[in-house]
Design a protein around this motif. Structure first.
Motif, PDB file in Angstrom:
ATOM      1  N   ARG A  47       0.831  -1.205   0.000  1.00  0.00           N
ATOM      2  CA  ARG A  47       0.000   0.000   0.000  1.00  0.00           C
ATOM      3  C   ARG A  47       0.864   1.253   0.000  1.00  0.00           C
ATOM      4  NH1 ARG A  47      -5.418  -0.670   1.425  1.00  0.00           N
ATOM      5  NH2 ARG A  47      -6.027  -2.821   1.912  1.00  0.00           N
ATOM      6  N   GLU A  50       2.346   2.286  -3.480  1.00  0.00           N
ATOM      7  CA  GLU A  50       1.449   2.472  -4.627  1.00  0.00           C
ATOM      8  C   GLU A  50       1.941   3.600  -5.531  1.00  0.00           C
ATOM      9  OE1 GLU A  50      -2.674   1.027  -2.410  1.00  0.00           O
ATOM     10  OE2 GLU A  50      -2.031   3.122  -2.323  1.00  0.00           O
ATOM     11  N   GLN A  52       0.637   6.098  -7.125  1.00  0.00           N
ATOM     12  CA  GLN A  52       0.131   7.471  -7.055  1.00  0.00           C
ATOM     13  C   GLN A  52       0.830   8.300  -5.980  1.00  0.00           C
ATOM     14  OE1 GLN A  52      -1.511   4.860  -5.913  1.00  0.00           O
ATOM     15  NE2 GLN A  52      -2.530   5.297  -3.972  1.00  0.00           N
ATOM     16  N   ARG A  53       1.640   7.655  -5.170  1.00  0.00           N
ATOM     17  CA  ARG A  53       2.299   8.338  -4.051  1.00  0.00           C
ATOM     18  C   ARG A  53       3.621   8.970  -4.502  1.00  0.00           C
ATOM     19  NH1 ARG A  53       0.694   5.941   1.276  1.00  0.00           N
ATOM     20  NH2 ARG A  53      -0.997   4.457   0.892  1.00  0.00           N
ATOM     21  N   TYR A  92      -4.184   5.823   0.885  1.00  0.00           N
ATOM     22  CA  TYR A  92      -3.886   7.197   0.463  1.00  0.00           C
ATOM     23  C   TYR A  92      -4.137   7.367  -1.027  1.00  0.00           C
ATOM     24  CZ  TYR A  92      -1.952  11.781   0.040  1.00  0.00           C
ATOM     25  OH  TYR A  92      -1.829  13.110  -0.222  1.00  0.00           O
ATOM     26  N   ARG A  93      -5.119   8.180  -1.325  1.00  0.00           N
ATOM     27  CA  ARG A  93      -5.391   8.613  -2.697  1.00  0.00           C
ATOM     28  C   ARG A  93      -5.488  10.130  -2.687  1.00  0.00           C
ATOM     29  NH1 ARG A  93      -7.779   5.097  -6.413  1.00  0.00           N
ATOM     30  NH2 ARG A  93      -7.740   6.936  -7.766  1.00  0.00           N
ATOM     31  N   ASP A  95      -6.522  12.152  -4.739  1.00  0.00           N
ATOM     32  CA  ASP A  95      -7.718  12.676  -5.396  1.00  0.00           C
ATOM     33  C   ASP A  95      -8.999  12.354  -4.625  1.00  0.00           C
ATOM     34  OD1 ASP A  95      -7.392   9.955  -5.912  1.00  0.00           O
ATOM     35  OD2 ASP A  95      -8.368  10.053  -7.857  1.00  0.00           O
ATOM     36  N   ARG A  96      -8.865  11.788  -3.430  1.00  0.00           N
ATOM     37  CA  ARG A  96     -10.038  11.438  -2.632  1.00  0.00           C
ATOM     38  C   ARG A  96      -9.877  11.946  -1.210  1.00  0.00           C
ATOM     39  NH1 ARG A  96     -11.044   5.043  -4.256  1.00  0.00           N
ATOM     40  NH2 ARG A  96     -11.250   5.375  -6.518  1.00  0.00           N
ATOM     41  N   ASN A  99      -8.909   9.914   3.678  1.00  0.00           N
ATOM     42  CA  ASN A  99      -7.839   8.923   3.710  1.00  0.00           C
ATOM     43  C   ASN A  99      -7.554   8.445   5.129  1.00  0.00           C
ATOM     44  OD1 ASN A  99      -7.029   8.691   0.895  1.00  0.00           O
ATOM     45  ND2 ASN A  99      -6.325  10.800   1.061  1.00  0.00           N
ATOM     46  N   GLU A 171       2.590  14.932  -5.963  1.00  0.00           N
ATOM     47  CA  GLU A 171       1.493  14.051  -5.597  1.00  0.00           C
ATOM     48  C   GLU A 171       0.153  14.624  -6.049  1.00  0.00           C
ATOM     49  OE1 GLU A 171       2.061  11.183  -1.964  1.00  0.00           O
ATOM     50  OE2 GLU A 171       1.035  12.996  -1.303  1.00  0.00           O
TER      51      GLU A 171
END
Length: 224
Positions: A47, A50, A52-53, A92-93, A95-96, A99, A171
Motif C-alpha cells: 500500500r 502504490e 500514485q504516491r 492514500y489517494r 484525489d479522494r 484517507n 502528488e
C-alpha cells in the motif's frame, strides 16, 4: 519468473517487514496462536508503495517510524504509537478525501484479524484519525508522539524541506497551479495558527522554530 513488487524493491523492505513482525507479535494477545504477521506487513508495504504516491511513500513511513522511536520516552504505549505509524497513511489517494478515516478502518479490520485486542485496536484507530488535525488533546501522550513524528518533516534543513514541498506538489500534479497554491496555503496557515506545532518537549525544543520558518517561507512563495 514474476518481477519484484514495487514494495519489495525498496532497499529496506526486509528490515521493515521484520520490524513490523516484531511490533505486531508484541501486541498480539496470544502470539503462539495468532496469525503470522508477515502477510499483514507485506500488504501494508505494498500500500505504501502504490504508484500514485510521491510523498506518502515507504520512505515517509520509515521516517515516521524512526521519529516515533526517537520520541519513545514521551509515549504512554510506544507499541501502540508504532502500530498507528504503520497505518496512518496506509490508505492514500490524493484525489479522494477521508484517507485517514479509511486508514483507521483498515487498522480496525486488520488488527482485529491479526489477534490484537479490541482496546489497543480502538486506540490505534483513534490515533490514525487524529492525524486529520494534528491537534492532540493535552495529556494525550501517544497522540502527541504520533503527530510530532508525522510533522517532523516540516523541520528539515532548507534542501530537505524543498524536496518535501516538491514531492507534495508532484502528488497533486492533477491539480491546477492556482488551485494548488490556494489549498496548500490554507493548509500551511492552519498549521501555523496552531498554538504549537509540536507537543512533546523534544519536538518543541528541536523542531518548532525551524518548522515555522520553513512553512512561513513556503507560504510567502505561494502568495508572491
Amino acid at each position: 519468473m514474476s518481477s519484484p513488487s514495487r514494495a519489495s524493491s525498496h532497499p529496506r523492505y526486509n528490515a521493515l517487514l521484520a520490524e513490523w513482525g516484531e511490533v505486531l507479535r508484541r501486541c498480539q494477545t496470544d502470539p503462539r496462536s495468532a496469525p503470522d504477521p508477515a502477510p499483514y506487513g507485506r500488504d501494508l508495504l505494498e500500500r505504501w508503495a502504490e504508484p500514485q504516491r510521491r510523498y506518502h511513500t515507504v520512505d515517509h513511513l520509515m521516517a515516521v517510524l524512526t521519529r516515533i522511536t526517537e520520541l519513545t520516552a514521551y509515549a504512554a504505549d510506544p507499541d501502540t504509537a508504532l502500530l498507528a505509524g504503520w497505518f496512518h497513511d496506509a490508505v492514500y489517494r490524493p484525489d479522494r478525501g477521508e484517507n485517514e478515516e479509511r486508514s483507521a478502518a483498515l487498522a480496525e479490520r486488520a488488527l482485529t484479524e491479526a489477534g490484537v485486542d479490541a482496546e489497543r485496536t480502538r486506540e490505534v484507530a483513534r490515533l490514525v484519525r487524529l492525524t486529520v488535525s494534528h491537534d492532540p488533546a493535552p495529556g494525550d501522550r501517544d497522540g502527541e508522539v504520533l503527530c510530532d513524528a508525522d510533522l517532523a518533516v516540516l523541520a528539515g534543513d532548507p534542501a530537505d524541506y524543498a524536496a518535501y514541498a516538491a514531492s507534495v506538489r508532484d502528488e497533486y500534479a492533477f491539480v491546477p497551479d492556482d488551485v494548488f497554491r490556494t489549498r496548500r496555503a490554507d493548509v500551511l496557515r492552519r498549521l501555523l495558527d496552531l498554538p504549537a506545532l509540536f507537543r512533546t518537549p523534544y519536538g518543541r525544543e528541536c523542531w518548532e522554530d525551524v518548522a515555522r520558518r520553513n512553512m512561513s517561507t513556503e507560504l510567502e512563495l505561494l502568495e508572491a
